[in-house]
Scaffold this active site. Structure first.
Site, PDB file in Angstrom:
ATOM      1  N   LYS A   1     -20.046   6.798  -2.981  1.00  0.00           N
ATOM      2  CA  LYS A   1     -19.200   8.097  -3.503  1.00  0.00           C
ATOM      3  C   LYS A   1     -18.290   8.683  -2.769  1.00  0.00           C
ATOM      4  CE  LYS A   1     -21.439  11.993  -2.271  1.00  0.00           C
ATOM      5  NZ  LYS A   1     -20.965  13.156  -1.799  1.00  0.00           N
ATOM      6  N   LYS A  44     -25.901  11.726   3.823  1.00  0.00           N
ATOM      7  CA  LYS A  44     -25.316  10.554   2.891  1.00  0.00           C
ATOM      8  C   LYS A  44     -24.294   9.729   3.613  1.00  0.00           C
ATOM      9  CE  LYS A  44     -25.514  13.606  -1.114  1.00  0.00           C
ATOM     10  NZ  LYS A  44     -24.683  14.535  -2.146  1.00  0.00           N
ATOM     11  N   GLU A  90     -18.003  11.938   5.529  1.00  0.00           N
ATOM     12  CA  GLU A  90     -18.910  11.029   5.859  1.00  0.00           C
ATOM     13  C   GLU A  90     -18.123   9.597   5.271  1.00  0.00           C
ATOM     14  OE1 GLU A  90     -21.393  10.779   7.616  1.00  0.00           O
ATOM     15  OE2 GLU A  90     -22.669  12.397   7.702  1.00  0.00           O
ATOM     16  N   TRP A  94     -24.344  22.364   4.619  1.00  0.00           N
ATOM     17  CA  TRP A  94     -25.367  21.963   3.353  1.00  0.00           C
ATOM     18  C   TRP A  94     -26.865  22.672   3.793  1.00  0.00           C
ATOM     19  CZ3 TRP A  94     -26.587  22.184  -0.937  1.00  0.00           C
ATOM     20  CH2 TRP A  94     -27.505  21.088  -1.662  1.00  0.00           C
ATOM     21  N   ARG A 106     -14.444  17.129   0.907  1.00  0.00           N
ATOM     22  CA  ARG A 106     -13.817  16.724   1.955  1.00  0.00           C
ATOM     23  C   ARG A 106     -13.272  15.420   1.924  1.00  0.00           C
ATOM     24  NH1 ARG A 106     -18.537  19.528   3.705  1.00  0.00           N
ATOM     25  NH2 ARG A 106     -19.343  17.740   4.267  1.00  0.00           N
ATOM     26  N   ASN A 107     -14.056  14.376   1.368  1.00  0.00           N
ATOM     27  CA  ASN A 107     -13.614  12.954   1.228  1.00  0.00           C
ATOM     28  C   ASN A 107     -12.273  13.019   0.392  1.00  0.00           C
ATOM     29  OD1 ASN A 107     -15.943  11.376   2.892  1.00  0.00           O
ATOM     30  ND2 ASN A 107     -16.979  12.845   1.553  1.00  0.00           N
TER      31      ASN A 107
END
Length: 333
Positions: free
Chosen positions: A191, A102, A281, A11, A255-256
């Site tokens: 989220k 995040k 995360e 990022w 990724r989540n």
């Protein structure tokens, strides 16, 4: 504008690439060898292979202090776990500082604080900073490729919001200002947890109805949590709430979501995380979100179920059965 981006993950690198055509951008990597390799190859082969750096993008390693000297805007592009350290280094910086992190920091041993959001960490570590967050629905790869994206610059200080808009608003990035930093950060954190839930549902082939239900009821959980700590409800209908949730819960680059998919297919949490090559995360903040929600007296059944699966206390199918077996309720609750 002179911009320094601290952190050469996907990022941070993507934003540096995007802004380097309009500003003087320095990208700092903690690992000096990595910085040297990127400077020589003119790309980030580990995180964004095949996307060349603009000629004007400067890549450095070594001392972070030397990297941001003379900057007019500093962007902290580290995972949540490293944010406290970076803000400590930046505590006396005069120019605006914004983070991309995040998540929620786990409660520290011996501290009475619950898990902290980024602006709460900043208030304790570097209270004098002119600070904010840049967030919203964005996959690094698409931003680096110059695909249309919209982000939110959030801070209680207009000078910080203005600096972020000036730095990143351009032909392929729209940046909207928002003074509700609490709501923007809650959206960015929760989220990720909900994206794991939708990944679990998709991995179990439960269908599009189930995915829509999880996203909608997940948004209700996110909003309840945010309102309890001072956010505004309208923020969750914007880019950093609904927008980021939809992207992360449905996008193949998430990724989540990938963690949920893999665990639904029988992988362990360790196997799922190891296969990513990046930080997810939601894995690291899910427990802290649930713990803080309980401290606030907030019900978050989807997030509770995600934590139970991540901890190995419940199989994905059992988690779904538990959610479907809850007592009927009203939609506004």
């Amino acid at each position: 504008m002179k911009i320094c981006v601290l952190g050469a993950g996907a990022w941070g690198t993507a934003l540096a690439i995007n802004a380097a055509g309009r500003h003087a951008v320095t990208l700092w990597a903690r690992d000096a060898a990595q910085a040297q390799a990127m400077a020589a190859a003119r790309d980030n082969a580990r995180y964004l292979p095949g996307i060349p750096f603009p000629p004007a993008l400067k890549v450095v390693g070594g001392s972070a202090t030397a990297a941001f000297e003379g900057a007019e805007l500093v962007i902290v592009a580290t995972p949540m776990a490293a944010l406290r350290e970076q803000l400590g280094i930046l505590r006396d910086v005069a120019c605006p500082v914004a983070w991309l992190s995040k998540g929620v920091e786990p409660s520290r041993p011996g501290s009475a604080d619950p898990g902290l959001l980024a602006h709460e960490i900043q208030a304790r570590v570097a209270p004098g900073l002119k600070a904010g967050v840049l967030s919203g629905p964005s996959f690094a790869q698409e931003v680096a490729q110059g695909r249309p994206t919209a982000l939110v610059a959030a801070s209680p200080l207009a000078a910080v919001r203005d600096a972020l808009v000036e730095a990143f608003h351009g032909p392929t990035l729209r940046v909207y200002a928002n003074d509700d930093i609490v709501g923007v950060e809650v959206g960015g954190a929760v989220k990720n947890v909900l994206a794991i839930a939708t990944g679990l549902a998709d991995g179990l082939h439960l269908g599009l109805n189930a995915r829509a239900a999880l996203i909608t009821r997940g948004l209700a959980e996110m909003t309840r949590f945010g309102l309890a700590i001072g956010a505004r409800s309208d923020t969750f209908m914007g880019l950093s709430g609904l927008g980021d949730l939809v992207l992360t819960a449905t996008g193949d680059l998430s990724r989540n979501r990938r963690v949920g998919l893999l665990m639904a297919q029988g992988r362990t949490l360790a196997q799922a995380v190891d296969s990513l090559g990046h930080v997810a995360e939601g894995v690291y903040c899910a427990r802290t979100v649930v713990q803080r929600a309980r401290h606030l007296g907030i019900e978050m059944p989807i997030s509770d179920s995600v934590v139970a699966v991540l901890d190995g206390r419940m199989a994905p199918a059992e988690a779904v059965a538990g959610l479907m077996g809850r007592e009927p309720g009203v939609e506004s609750a």
